[in-house]
Design a protein around this motif. Structure first.
Motif, PDB file in Angstrom:
ATOM      1  N   GLY A  21       0.805  -1.206   0.000  1.00  0.00           N
ATOM      2  CA  GLY A  21       0.000   0.000   0.000  1.00  0.00           C
ATOM      3  C   GLY A  21       0.845   1.266   0.000  1.00  0.00           C
ATOM      4  O   GLY A  21       2.038   1.230  -0.290  1.00  0.00           O
ATOM      5  N   CYS A  22       0.196   2.381   0.339  1.00  0.00           N
ATOM      6  CA  CYS A  22       0.848   3.695   0.413  1.00  0.00           C
ATOM      7  C   CYS A  22       1.386   3.906   1.820  1.00  0.00           C
ATOM      8  O   CYS A  22       0.848   3.372   2.790  1.00  0.00           O
ATOM      9  N   SER A  23       2.420   4.721   1.918  1.00  0.00           N
ATOM     10  CA  SER A  23       3.016   4.993   3.219  1.00  0.00           C
ATOM     11  C   SER A  23       3.732   6.332   3.196  1.00  0.00           C
ATOM     12  O   SER A  23       3.919   6.927   2.143  1.00  0.00           O
ATOM     13  N   ASN A  24       4.165   6.741   4.349  1.00  0.00           N
ATOM     14  CA  ASN A  24       5.057   7.877   4.483  1.00  0.00           C
ATOM     15  C   ASN A  24       6.483   7.344   4.312  1.00  0.00           C
ATOM     16  O   ASN A  24       6.852   6.343   4.925  1.00  0.00           O
ATOM     17  N   ARG A  25       7.277   7.990   3.486  1.00  0.00           N
ATOM     18  CA  ARG A  25       8.613   7.489   3.151  1.00  0.00           C
ATOM     19  C   ARG A  25       9.500   7.336   4.390  1.00  0.00           C
ATOM     20  O   ARG A  25      10.158   6.308   4.570  1.00  0.00           O
ATOM     21  N   ILE A  26       9.516   8.317   5.258  1.00  0.00           N
ATOM     22  CA  ILE A  26      10.386   8.264   6.439  1.00  0.00           C
ATOM     23  C   ILE A  26       9.947   7.154   7.390  1.00  0.00           C
ATOM     24  O   ILE A  26      10.759   6.371   7.872  1.00  0.00           O
ATOM     25  N   ARG A  27       8.637   7.061   7.633  1.00  0.00           N
ATOM     26  CA  ARG A  27       8.118   6.014   8.518  1.00  0.00           C
ATOM     27  C   ARG A  27       8.411   4.629   7.932  1.00  0.00           C
ATOM     28  O   ARG A  27       8.800   3.704   8.631  1.00  0.00           O
ATOM     29  N   CYS A  28       8.251   4.502   6.622  1.00  0.00           N
ATOM     30  CA  CYS A  28       8.502   3.229   5.957  1.00  0.00           C
ATOM     31  C   CYS A  28       9.979   2.844   6.053  1.00  0.00           C
ATOM     32  O   CYS A  28      10.326   1.707   6.337  1.00  0.00           O
ATOM     33  N   GLN A  29      10.853   3.808   5.835  1.00  0.00           N
ATOM     34  CA  GLN A  29      12.292   3.521   5.903  1.00  0.00           C
ATOM     35  C   GLN A  29      12.735   3.141   7.316  1.00  0.00           C
ATOM     36  O   GLN A  29      13.642   2.334   7.482  1.00  0.00           O
ATOM     37  N   LYS A  30      12.068   3.701   8.328  1.00  0.00           N
ATOM     38  CA  LYS A  30      12.371   3.299   9.705  1.00  0.00           C
ATOM     39  C   LYS A  30      12.007   1.830   9.908  1.00  0.00           C
ATOM     40  O   LYS A  30      12.748   1.076  10.525  1.00  0.00           O
ATOM     41  N   GLY A  31      10.845   1.427   9.364  1.00  0.00           N
ATOM     42  CA  GLY A  31      10.446   0.019   9.444  1.00  0.00           C
ATOM     43  C   GLY A  31      11.395  -0.875   8.662  1.00  0.00           C
ATOM     44  O   GLY A  31      11.740  -1.974   9.094  1.00  0.00           O
ATOM     45  N   GLN A  32      11.844  -0.386   7.523  1.00  0.00           N
ATOM     46  CA  GLN A  32      12.752  -1.165   6.678  1.00  0.00           C
ATOM     47  C   GLN A  32      14.101  -1.353   7.359  1.00  0.00           C
ATOM     48  O   GLN A  32      14.755  -2.381   7.195  1.00  0.00           O
ATOM     49  N   SER A  33      14.511  -0.365   8.152  1.00  0.00           N
ATOM     50  CA  SER A  33      15.808  -0.460   8.834  1.00  0.00           C
ATOM     51  C   SER A  33      15.818  -1.586   9.878  1.00  0.00           C
ATOM     52  O   SER A  33      16.878  -2.016  10.316  1.00  0.00           O
ATOM     53  N   LEU A  34      14.644  -2.075  10.266  1.00  0.00           N
ATOM     54  CA  LEU A  34      14.551  -3.163  11.238  1.00  0.00           C
ATOM     55  C   LEU A  34      14.616  -4.539  10.578  1.00  0.00           C
ATOM     56  O   LEU A  34      14.629  -5.557  11.272  1.00  0.00           O
ATOM     57  N   ASN A  35      14.643  -4.579   9.250  1.00  0.00           N
ATOM     58  CA  ASN A  35      14.710  -5.860   8.544  1.00  0.00           C
ATOM     59  C   ASN A  35      15.992  -6.603   8.921  1.00  0.00           C
ATOM     60  O   ASN A  35      17.075  -6.025   8.955  1.00  0.00           O
ATOM     61  N   HIS A  36      15.828  -7.892   9.187  1.00  0.00           N
ATOM     62  CA  HIS A  36      16.988  -8.725   9.489  1.00  0.00           C
ATOM     63  C   HIS A  36      16.663 -10.165   9.128  1.00  0.00           C
ATOM     64  O   HIS A  36      15.657 -10.700   9.575  1.00  0.00           O
ATOM     65  N   ASP A  37      17.502 -10.746   8.301  1.00  0.00           N
ATOM     66  CA  ASP A  37      17.369 -12.161   7.952  1.00  0.00           C
ATOM     67  C   ASP A  37      15.956 -12.480   7.456  1.00  0.00           C
ATOM     68  O   ASP A  37      15.276 -13.363   7.959  1.00  0.00           O
ATOM     69  N   CYS A  38      15.522 -11.719   6.440  1.00  0.00           N
ATOM     70  CA  CYS A  38      14.131 -11.750   6.000  1.00  0.00           C
ATOM     71  C   CYS A  38      13.699 -13.057   5.328  1.00  0.00           C
ATOM     72  O   CYS A  38      12.513 -13.318   5.204  1.00  0.00           O
ATOM     73  N   ASP A  39      14.647 -13.868   4.899  1.00  0.00           N
ATOM     74  CA  ASP A  39      14.270 -15.103   4.210  1.00  0.00           C
ATOM     75  C   ASP A  39      13.971 -16.250   5.162  1.00  0.00           C
ATOM     76  O   ASP A  39      13.441 -17.277   4.741  1.00  0.00           O
ATOM     77  N   ARG A  40      14.302 -16.089   6.430  1.00  0.00           N
ATOM     78  CA  ARG A  40      14.062 -17.170   7.390  1.00  0.00           C
ATOM     79  C   ARG A  40      12.846 -16.873   8.240  1.00  0.00           C
ATOM     80  O   ARG A  40      12.766 -15.836   8.891  1.00  0.00           O
ATOM     81  N   PRO A  41      11.871 -17.769   8.265  1.00  0.00           N
ATOM     82  CA  PRO A  41      10.694 -17.551   9.131  1.00  0.00           C
ATOM     83  C   PRO A  41      11.047 -17.815  10.582  1.00  0.00           C
ATOM     84  O   PRO A  41      12.005 -18.532  10.852  1.00  0.00           O
ATOM     85  N   PRO A  42      10.297 -17.316  11.514  1.00  0.00           N
ATOM     86  CA  PRO A  42       9.230 -16.324  11.342  1.00  0.00           C
ATOM     87  C   PRO A  42       9.824 -14.913  11.277  1.00  0.00           C
ATOM     88  O   PRO A  42      10.587 -14.530  12.145  1.00  0.00           O
ATOM     89  N   ARG A  43       9.474 -14.184  10.280  1.00  0.00           N
ATOM     90  CA  ARG A  43       9.969 -12.823  10.077  1.00  0.00           C
ATOM     91  C   ARG A  43       8.884 -11.954   9.467  1.00  0.00           C
ATOM     92  O   ARG A  43       8.024 -12.430   8.730  1.00  0.00           O
ATOM     93  N   LYS A  44       8.975 -10.663   9.749  1.00  0.00           N
ATOM     94  CA  LYS A  44       8.131  -9.659   9.102  1.00  0.00           C
ATOM     95  C   LYS A  44       9.071  -8.558   8.633  1.00  0.00           C
ATOM     96  O   LYS A  44       9.721  -7.923   9.450  1.00  0.00           O
ATOM     97  N   CYS A  45       9.151  -8.377   7.308  1.00  0.00           N
ATOM     98  CA  CYS A  45      10.071  -7.390   6.757  1.00  0.00           C
ATOM     99  C   CYS A  45       9.324  -6.412   5.863  1.00  0.00           C
ATOM    100  O   CYS A  45       8.387  -6.786   5.157  1.00  0.00           O
ATOM    101  N   THR A  46       9.765  -5.163   5.901  1.00  0.00           N
ATOM    102  CA  THR A  46       9.145  -4.087   5.138  1.00  0.00           C
ATOM    103  C   THR A  46      10.132  -3.580   4.093  1.00  0.00           C
ATOM    104  O   THR A  46      11.319  -3.434   4.378  1.00  0.00           O
ATOM    105  N   TYR A  47       9.615  -3.307   2.882  1.00  0.00           N
ATOM    106  CA  TYR A  47      10.416  -2.778   1.786  1.00  0.00           C
ATOM    107  C   TYR A  47       9.734  -1.513   1.277  1.00  0.00           C
ATOM    108  O   TYR A  47       8.524  -1.510   1.056  1.00  0.00           O
TER     109      TYR A  47
END
Length: 143
Positions: free
Chosen positions: A74-100
């Protein structure tokens, strides 16, 4: 009709086309809630980002051990989205929730990879068309 008229007509048509592509709808993002694949999500109608601070698109991928993955876009605020994206770690292994995050019209086709034309590309194309088709007399060069 002379060549100057045709050039001006072509210029007006090109500028109108650019306005229609860039400004008529604003930012659009693929949008869905908890779909099983990017393809399933992308088949849904795009979302017009109408919020005052909605200037980016996002894709969120949730991976689970036994049930696979769920995709939300969906739509988002760029800064808020990038903060969420900065928390991504090891996104291919479950259980994970990653934002791009990505910026550009329909850029969230997959994990934030821009495959659609962005506003910047369209604006540069319009400027190039303007300089190519602008009559030489309009910029002070008489040939």
């Amino acid at each position: 009709m002379n060549l100057g008229f045709h050039r001006r007509l072509l210029l007006v048509c090109a500028l109108f086309l650019c306005w229609a592509c860039v400004g008529a709808y604003g930012l659009q993002c693929f949008a869905c809630l908890q779909q099983i694949s990017h393809a399933a999500c992308n088949r849904m109608a795009p979302q017009n980002c109408t919020g005052q601070d909605e200037n980016a698109c996002y894709t969120q991928v949730e991976r689970y051990l036994h049930t696979g993955k769920k995709i939300t876009k969906g739509c988002s605020n760029r800064i808020r989205c990038q903060k969420g994206q900065s928390l991504n770690h090891d996104c291919d292994r479950p259980p994970r929730k990653c934002t791009y995050c990505c910026v550009g019209n329909l850029c969230n086709r997959s994990n934030g990879q821009q495959r659609a034309l962005s506003h910047g590309v369209l604006i540069i194309t319009c400027l190039a068309l303007t300089t190519v088709f602008l009559p030489t007399t309009a910029i002070g060069l008489d040939v």
